[in-house]
Design a protein around this motif. Structure first.
Motif, PDB file in Angstrom:
ATOM      1  N   PRO A  70      41.401 -15.858   0.921  1.00  0.00           N
ATOM      2  CA  PRO A  70      42.224 -17.039   0.615  1.00  0.00           C
ATOM      3  C   PRO A  70      41.533 -18.356   0.906  1.00  0.00           C
ATOM      4  O   PRO A  70      41.611 -19.296   0.109  1.00  0.00           O
ATOM      5  N   THR A  85      38.515 -18.987  -1.541  1.00  0.00           N
ATOM      6  CA  THR A  85      39.039 -19.295  -2.869  1.00  0.00           C
ATOM      7  C   THR A  85      39.628 -20.699  -2.913  1.00  0.00           C
ATOM      8  O   THR A  85      39.414 -21.465  -3.862  1.00  0.00           O
ATOM      9  N   PHE A  86      40.357 -21.062  -1.870  1.00  0.00           N
ATOM     10  CA  PHE A  86      40.932 -22.410  -1.801  1.00  0.00           C
ATOM     11  C   PHE A  86      39.828 -23.462  -1.815  1.00  0.00           C
ATOM     12  O   PHE A  86      39.913 -24.467  -2.531  1.00  0.00           O
ATOM     13  N   ALA A 125      48.270 -15.109   4.720  1.00  0.00           N
ATOM     14  CA  ALA A 125      47.699 -16.306   4.107  1.00  0.00           C
ATOM     15  C   ALA A 125      47.531 -17.428   5.124  1.00  0.00           C
ATOM     16  O   ALA A 125      46.550 -18.172   5.077  1.00  0.00           O
ATOM     17  N   THR A 176      48.797 -23.350   2.964  1.00  0.00           N
ATOM     18  CA  THR A 176      49.026 -21.907   2.825  1.00  0.00           C
ATOM     19  C   THR A 176      49.892 -21.617   1.608  1.00  0.00           C
ATOM     20  O   THR A 176      49.585 -20.729   0.795  1.00  0.00           O
ATOM     21  N   ALA A 209      47.904 -22.210  -1.571  1.00  0.00           N
ATOM     22  CA  ALA A 209      46.914 -21.168  -1.833  1.00  0.00           C
ATOM     23  C   ALA A 209      47.556 -19.937  -2.455  1.00  0.00           C
ATOM     24  O   ALA A 209      46.988 -19.301  -3.352  1.00  0.00           O
ATOM     25  N   ILE A 210      48.757 -19.586  -2.008  1.00  0.00           N
ATOM     26  CA  ILE A 210      49.446 -18.420  -2.571  1.00  0.00           C
ATOM     27  C   ILE A 210      49.950 -18.728  -3.978  1.00  0.00           C
ATOM     28  O   ILE A 210      49.742 -17.950  -4.916  1.00  0.00           O
ATOM     29  N   CYS A 233      47.327 -19.003  -6.910  1.00  0.00           N
ATOM     30  CA  CYS A 233      46.510 -17.837  -7.256  1.00  0.00           C
ATOM     31  C   CYS A 233      47.008 -17.230  -8.560  1.00  0.00           C
ATOM     32  O   CYS A 233      48.219 -17.105  -8.785  1.00  0.00           O
ATOM     33  N   SER A 237      42.457 -12.841  -2.749  1.00  0.00           N
ATOM     34  CA  SER A 237      42.288 -14.284  -2.808  1.00  0.00           C
ATOM     35  C   SER A 237      43.511 -15.038  -2.316  1.00  0.00           C
ATOM     36  O   SER A 237      43.465 -16.262  -2.206  1.00  0.00           O
ATOM     37  N   CYS A 238      44.606 -14.333  -2.048  1.00  0.00           N
ATOM     38  CA  CYS A 238      45.784 -15.066  -1.579  1.00  0.00           C
ATOM     39  C   CYS A 238      46.432 -14.380  -0.376  1.00  0.00           C
ATOM     40  O   CYS A 238      46.359 -14.890   0.741  1.00  0.00           O
ATOM     41  N   LYS A 295      54.532 -11.544  -2.701  1.00  0.00           N
ATOM     42  CA  LYS A 295      53.934 -12.844  -2.973  1.00  0.00           C
ATOM     43  C   LYS A 295      54.982 -13.916  -3.282  1.00  0.00           C
ATOM     44  O   LYS A 295      54.983 -14.989  -2.662  1.00  0.00           O
TER      45      LYS A 295
END
Length: 881
Positions: free
Chosen positions: A459, A462-463, A710, A769, A772-773, A776, A784-785, A800
């Motif tokens: 995460p 990726t962020f 996350a 956070t 980021a979720i 995705c 990645s999340c 999710k």
């Protein structure tokens, strides 16, 4: 391409190679004379042109998410202070340095005035020369003293490699000064017969805090002639002394100052640091002395092109069918291969020992197809090698014999590897300070350089590659430590009492918490008061009470069954999850099965094997609230910070098929539980908040679990840590709060400052956070999340969309920033420590209605172990490899 010589247990990290063909962006050179390689003949391109070559082709070009250009900068000269000896200035000029940079001259001036000073400028800005000139001048003065040993100096480095490199540099620089400068390294690799000569005759001793703690200070009577003449103490790369490790080093330095005073010396401290926020504040905490700050970097800098690189998705699928990206290890190996083919001197930094070995092996395999001589010019560098192997690699890199190196963060520090053209960083190293430190390894001779950060499927990474402003528009972190942490201070009070009986007058030196700890140490029968002083009561050495790097007990020896050969060691805190009975253990490219683990004797017996599976430990973790220090309302819920007790037990391990990850079976384990008292931040939500977020009981556990994963992954953006330093637990109904609760805790006894920083930045931390979720592209969650590389429960349950809705409602009730939870509060005034570089477990909730069943970190694919110079291993750190 097949890698048949690799053991089966490592193929999981290479699996995506089968779906991503190897391509090179430059033509292969042919028809060269036998004594020349393609690399030797290739011209050195500019950083921009080099990046263009690496990204040739549509598949490569699409992996770049951002490119940052840092323009070159001219230098500003000054003159040396006139109190520097003429012979020293002449030696510096003979080394090719005509005039100092302005910050070098200013730092030397403060040192000559008897003021402790910290030089906090960029990589390759000449910090070493800033402190060496006054030191060498003092040693030269001392050599002319009619009686006695003359002035002495002590140099402290966080790693053996750096001390050895600095010793080489000092000897080269001081060669024109003759025998006036007698420099020597005193560390664990120093032969016994040399140590006596060093004690008696060396006047510039290079060592590390560990040797100072365990060898020099306990034997101070044998070092008396050195200590009574001690003029300067150099603390190099002082930004690495942070968190629990830094707090230990701070107390070691106080013990050193106390003994120097006993012998009539009052040394000046000269500190060198990478660029950091408020370096003088951190240096003052580290030394206990007023420190002057020199942070205006006057050195020139070549152009730097910094690219952010996201590996592509593969055809493989992970847990719950989640898409899987190509690993950062495989991508970094490709880039190192292409750079070497082009004759570009480069280093690939990787977070783990195993990753360094894998990158070098892959690069060597591919280079051999081009030119076998090229394959010999790439190697790995990591902790665990024999001293002579490390020194040979350092010489080969320094001379240019090696073109490419896959290294752990041992080379992140100030080892002179000048002449590099490019740096590849496989995964965000945890802090912006480390990121810039690694990137600064290239271009050290003033030429342009290329840096590429390859994102892991994580995460935070990726962020960052999609939010470059978080890297390039924010200052580096403060270096924070807490010498008053009672878990740190108590053993050093015992060590000080053994060195010299501890008096009431000494307590001020050790900080305000010292007086309150003495009665507890007396009750534990460690100290005894006689007349006006406290005395050590035991026969064993007090220095053995603590390992300043936080190893968490005696290392477990890994021994080959049948031959009795010692393969290596595993930190005590990692033994339960990495060398339990039945575990698959990887060592120097070979795979072993653990036959037995004897915790009493700290021995794991292994035998070589080639299983078609890997093992993943599973554990249970519960958190009990001991004391709530601070709590504030977040809408109907609460945000809290305080002390907790974490109980962790490894209960079983899974056997997973290599590549597919299919679970082949589960085996129960009978290992004792371990407890940790530490600091945590936690937040609760009410039924009304759950109703507004449309969270029903069926998805509550998954939503909390996903939010916890996350948030732990994103916390390193706000605290100087990485996800291996912290743990977490999410519980639909916690017995202490009587509400759904998410905990994030420090993985160190007494706390390490991460949870406190999370509390003070909770608004921005949890907002990032949520973003980021939500941003995705996956459907139900991926690495990645919300999926964690450390989740021993197979990332179950996770929800999710529920996590996004839950965090949205939670953030609606966030207090205003002026309430004290806002980001932007400086770290300098905090009372808790920051991070030590260690690996820790991250505990997790399994499913709604079950107890707090958590995970270890043994299931990760590439970030398996931090460098040997990092700390590790408390009760909560059981999952560390």
């Amino acid at each position: 391409m097949a890698f048949n010589h690799l053991p089966a247990g490592v193929h999981d990290a290479l699996a995506p190679l089968s779906v991503m063909p190897v391509t090179h962006s430059v033509p292969m050179a042919k028809n060269l004379p036998p004594d020349r390689s393609p690399a030797d003949s290739a011209p050195r391109p500019s950083p921009g042109a080099l990046l263009d070559r690496l990204t040739a082709g549509p598949s490569r070009a699409s992996r770049i998410t951002h490119t940052e250009h840092l323009p070159p900068r001219a230098g500003r000269h000054a003159v040396w202070p006139d109190r520097i000896r003429a012979e020293v200035i002449a030696a510096v000029r003979a080394a090719g340095i005509g005039h100092p940079w302005a910050h070098q001259a200013r730092a030397a001036e403060h040192a000559l005035d008897g003021e402790s000073v910290v030089v906090a400028t960029g990589t390759a800005s000449g910090k070493s020369l800033a402190y060496l000139t006054p030191v060498l001048s003092a040693l030269l003065d001392g050599s002319e003293a009619p009686n006695g040993r003359g002035a002495t100096a002590l140099y402290l480095a966080p790693t053996k490699a750096l001390a050895a490199d600095q010793c080489r540099a000092v000897k080269e620089l001081s060669q024109p000064l003759g025998h006036s400068v007698r420099a020597a390294v005193h560390d664990g690799d120093t032969p016994f017969e040399e140590r006596e000569w060093i004690r008696q005759y060396a006047n510039y001793v290079l060592t590390n805090p560990d040797m100072l703690h365990r060898s020099v200070l306990p034997s101070h009577a044998r070092w008396s002639s050195f200590l009574k003449s001690l003029k300067y103490v150099v603390v190099d790369e002082c930004h690495t002394y942070r968190g629990v490790f830094g707090s230990h080093v701070a107390q070691v330095l106080r013990r050193l100052r106390r003994l120097c005073a006993r012998y009539g010396a009052s040394p000046v401290f000269l500190l060198a640091s990478a660029t950091a926020a408020e370096p003088a504040v951190a240096a003052r905490r580290l030394t206990g002395l007023p420190v002057v700050e020199v942070a205006d970097d006057a050195s020139p800098r070549g152009e730097l092109v910094f690219a952010l690189w996201e590996p592509p998705l593969t055809e493989l699928h992970g847990e719950k069918g989640a898409p899987v990206r190509r690993t950062a290890t495989a991508e970094a190996a490709d880039l190192l291969t292409d750079l070497t083919v082009q004759g570009v001197r480069s280093v690939a930094f990787v977070r783990s020992r195993r990753g360094a070995e894998l990158i070098s092996v892959i690069a060597q395999e591919r280079l051999a197809e081009v030119d076998r001589s090229l394959a010999r010019r790439v190697a790995a560098y990591r902790g665990g090698y024999l001293p002579e192997e490390r020194r040979a690699l350092e010489r080969a890199l320094h001379s240019g014999e090696l073109l490419g190196l896959a290294a752990t963060n041992a080379l992140e520090l100030g080892v002179d590897i000048s002449g590099l053209d490019a740096v590849v960083i496989a995964g965000y190293p945890g802090t912006r300070a480390s990121l810039w430190q690694q990137a600064g390894r290239a271009g050290r001779s003033g030429q342009g350089a290329l840096a590429v950060m390859v994102a892991r499927d994580d995460p935070l990474d990726t962020f960052l590659v999609h939010h470059p402003e978080a890297l390039f528009d924010r200052p580096v972190e403060s270096t924070v430590l807490d010498p008053d942490n009672p878990y740190v201070l108590a053993p050093h009070l015992c060590a000080a009492a053994e060195e010299l009986p501890l008096t009431d007058e000494d307590l001020e030196l050790f900080g305000p918490a010292a007086a309150g700890l003495l009665p507890q140490l007396e009750a534990a029968k460690l100290l005894r008061r006689r007349t006006r002083a406290w005395h050590w009561t035991r026969r064993e050495r007090a220095a053995d009470l603590t390992d300043i790097r936080g190893e968490g007990g005696r290392p477990v020896q890994v021994v080959e069954d049948g031959t009795g050969r010692l393969l290596g060691t595993v930190d005590a805190g990692a033994a339960h999850t990495t060398v339990h009975e039945g575990a698959v253990h990887l060592h120097q490219g070979r795979t072993y099965l653990v036959r037995s683990l004897d915790l009493e004797d700290s021995v794991a017996l292994v035998e070589q094997a080639a299983p078609a599976y890997t093992t993943v430990a599973r554990d249970t973790t519960s958190v009990s609230v001991l004391e709530t220090d601070t709590e504030i309302p977040w809408g109907d819920g609460r945000l809290c910070y305080g002390s907790v007790e974490v109980t962790n037990q490894v209960v079983s391990f899974l056997r997973r098929r290599v590549i597919t990850g299919e679970v082949l079976g589960e085996t129960k384990l009978d290992l004792p539980p371990r407890t940790l008292r530490t600091r945590a931040v936690w937040w609760t939500v009410t039924e009304d908040q759950l109703d507004r977020a449309r969270i029903n009981p069926e998805i509550l556990g998954g939503a909390l679990h996903a939010a916890e994963h996350a948030s732990i992954g994103m916390l390193p953006l706000f605290a100087t840590c990485d996800r291996w330093d912290i743990g977490g637990v999410s519980v639909p109904l916690h017995p202490d709060t009587l509400l759904p609760t998410v905990f994030v805790y420090d993985g160190h006894p007494g706390g390490a400052g991460f949870a406190e920083r999370a509390f003070h930045t909770a608004g921005d931390w949890l907002a990032a956070t949520r973003q980021a979720i939500a941003s995705c592209e996956c459907e139900a969650g991926c690495p990645s999340c919300i999926q964690s590389p450390k989740c021993g429960n197979g990332n179950e349950p996770l929800h999710k969309r529920g996590a996004v809705r839950l965090l949205t409602v939670l953030l609606e009730g966030a207090p205003a920033k002026e309430s004290g939870t806002a980001a932007g509060r400086t770290e300098a005034g905090r009372t808790e420590t920051d991070r030590t570089e260690t690996g820790r477990t991250e505990a997790d909730r399994t499913e709604t209605g079950r107890t707090e069943t958590d995970r270890t970190e043994t299931g990760r694919t590439e970030a398996d172990r931090a460098e040997a110079d990092r700390a590790g291993g408390t009760a909560a750190g059981a999952g560390r490899e």
